[in-house]
Design a protein around this motif. Structure first.
Motif, PDB file in Angstrom:
ATOM      1  N   THR A 290       0.833  -1.209   0.000  1.00 11.00           N
ATOM      2  CA  THR A 290       0.000   0.000   0.000  1.00 11.00           C
ATOM      3  C   THR A 290       0.865   1.256   0.000  1.00 11.00           C
ATOM      4  O   THR A 290       0.561   2.224  -0.709  1.00 11.00           O
ATOM      5  N   GLN A 291       1.950   1.257   0.766  1.00 11.60           N
ATOM      6  CA  GLN A 291       2.857   2.402   0.794  1.00 11.60           C
ATOM      7  C   GLN A 291       3.419   2.691  -0.593  1.00 11.60           C
ATOM      8  O   GLN A 291       3.425   3.845  -1.052  1.00 11.60           O
ATOM      9  N   VAL A 292       3.888   1.660  -1.269  1.00 10.65           N
ATOM     10  CA  VAL A 292       4.477   1.839  -2.601  1.00 10.65           C
ATOM     11  C   VAL A 292       3.400   2.253  -3.604  1.00 10.65           C
ATOM     12  O   VAL A 292       3.622   3.150  -4.417  1.00 10.65           O
ATOM     13  N   LEU A 293       2.240   1.629  -3.532  1.00  9.39           N
ATOM     14  CA  LEU A 293       1.150   1.966  -4.444  1.00  9.39           C
ATOM     15  C   LEU A 293       0.741   3.434  -4.307  1.00  9.39           C
ATOM     16  O   LEU A 293       0.656   4.156  -5.306  1.00  9.39           O
ATOM     17  N   LEU A 294       0.518   3.889  -3.081  1.00 11.74           N
ATOM     18  CA  LEU A 294       0.067   5.270  -2.886  1.00 11.74           C
ATOM     19  C   LEU A 294       1.134   6.277  -3.271  1.00 11.74           C
ATOM     20  O   LEU A 294       0.811   7.344  -3.810  1.00 11.74           O
ATOM     21  N   LYS A 295       2.381   5.962  -3.032  1.00 12.05           N
ATOM     22  CA  LYS A 295       3.463   6.852  -3.472  1.00 12.05           C
ATOM     23  C   LYS A 295       3.418   6.998  -4.995  1.00 12.05           C
ATOM     24  O   LYS A 295       3.561   8.098  -5.527  1.00 12.05           O
ATOM     25  N   ASN A 296       3.196   5.896  -5.688  1.00 13.29           N
ATOM     26  CA  ASN A 296       3.131   5.932  -7.150  1.00 13.29           C
ATOM     27  C   ASN A 296       1.891   6.663  -7.660  1.00 13.29           C
ATOM     28  O   ASN A 296       1.881   7.142  -8.790  1.00 13.29           O
ATOM     29  N   LEU A 297       0.862   6.726  -6.840  1.00 16.27           N
ATOM     30  CA  LEU A 297      -0.358   7.456  -7.217  1.00 16.27           C
ATOM     31  C   LEU A 297      -0.270   8.937  -6.858  1.00 16.27           C
ATOM     32  O   LEU A 297      -1.202   9.685  -7.104  1.00 16.27           O
ATOM     33  N   GLY A 298       0.844   9.354  -6.253  1.00 18.27           N
ATOM     34  CA  GLY A 298       1.068  10.767  -5.973  1.00 18.27           C
ATOM     35  C   GLY A 298       0.835  11.202  -4.544  1.00 18.27           C
ATOM     36  O   GLY A 298       0.824  12.393  -4.253  1.00 18.27           O
ATOM     37  N   SER A 299       0.655  10.254  -3.630  1.00 19.73           N
ATOM     38  CA  SER A 299       0.441  10.624  -2.228  1.00 19.73           C
ATOM     39  C   SER A 299       1.758  11.061  -1.595  1.00 19.73           C
ATOM     40  O   SER A 299       2.793  10.433  -1.792  1.00 19.73           O
ATOM     41  N   GLU A 300       1.669  12.114  -0.817  1.00 22.62           N
ATOM     42  CA  GLU A 300       2.810  12.557  -0.026  1.00 22.62           C
ATOM     43  C   GLU A 300       2.594  12.244   1.447  1.00 22.62           C
ATOM     44  O   GLU A 300       3.407  12.598   2.287  1.00 22.62           O
ATOM     45  N   ASP A 301       1.471  11.597   1.759  1.00 27.35           N
ATOM     46  CA  ASP A 301       1.139  11.246   3.134  1.00 27.35           C
ATOM     47  C   ASP A 301       2.003  10.091   3.620  1.00 27.35           C
ATOM     48  O   ASP A 301       2.446   9.255   2.841  1.00 27.35           O
TER      49      ASP A 301
END
Length: 135
Positions: A41-52
């Motif tokens: 999930t961490q890697v996926l959201l980073k790739n989707l543009g999350s900075e959280d």
């Protein structure tokens, strides 16, 4: 789709393959404790543009993240014992208002997803490798 990974860096390869396949706003993540559901999930959201900062929602049950495309709700249903508890947290409203809902330990709720479009991903930690399947 099936993958076998041996190190943390290979999660990026998995995300690179899965990201173009994400067509639905619900992703079920299944796997034993420590399999890598939150790491994925961490890697996926980073790739989707999350900075959280992405953390496991084990104690909060749901974490909310912001993406340029909309909100992501990351659930951990491990501690919920019944479908009534799932509805008590308002899961339907989350599903209706999310760009993406990632649900770890979805088994307590999975039967009620019949008729909805969703993806399912299983991660099995075999010690030295992780076997991953994505549908």
């Amino acid at each position: 789709m099936h993958f076998e990974i041996k190190n943390l860096e290979q999660w990026q390869d998995v995300v690179n393959e899965i990201l173009p396949q994400l067509k639905h706003n619900i992703l079920l993540l299944k796997g034993n404790l420590g399999a890598g559901k939150t790491t994925f999930t961490q890697v996926l959201l980073k790739n989707l543009g999350s900075e959280d900062e992405v953390n496991s929602p084990t104690y909060s049950i749901v974490n909310e993240y912001n993406l340029p495309r909309g909100k992501v709700f990351h659930f951990d249903l491990y501690r919920l014992k019944s479908i009534d508890e799932v509805y008590d947290i308002g899961i339907e409203e989350y599903l209706d208002n999310a760009f993406l809902c990632i649900i770890e330990w979805p088994e307590v709720y999975e039967e009620d997803l019949e008729g909805l479009n969703f993806h399912s991903m299983s991660i099995e930690n075999n010690g030295e490798t992780r076997e991953i399947s994505f549908e």
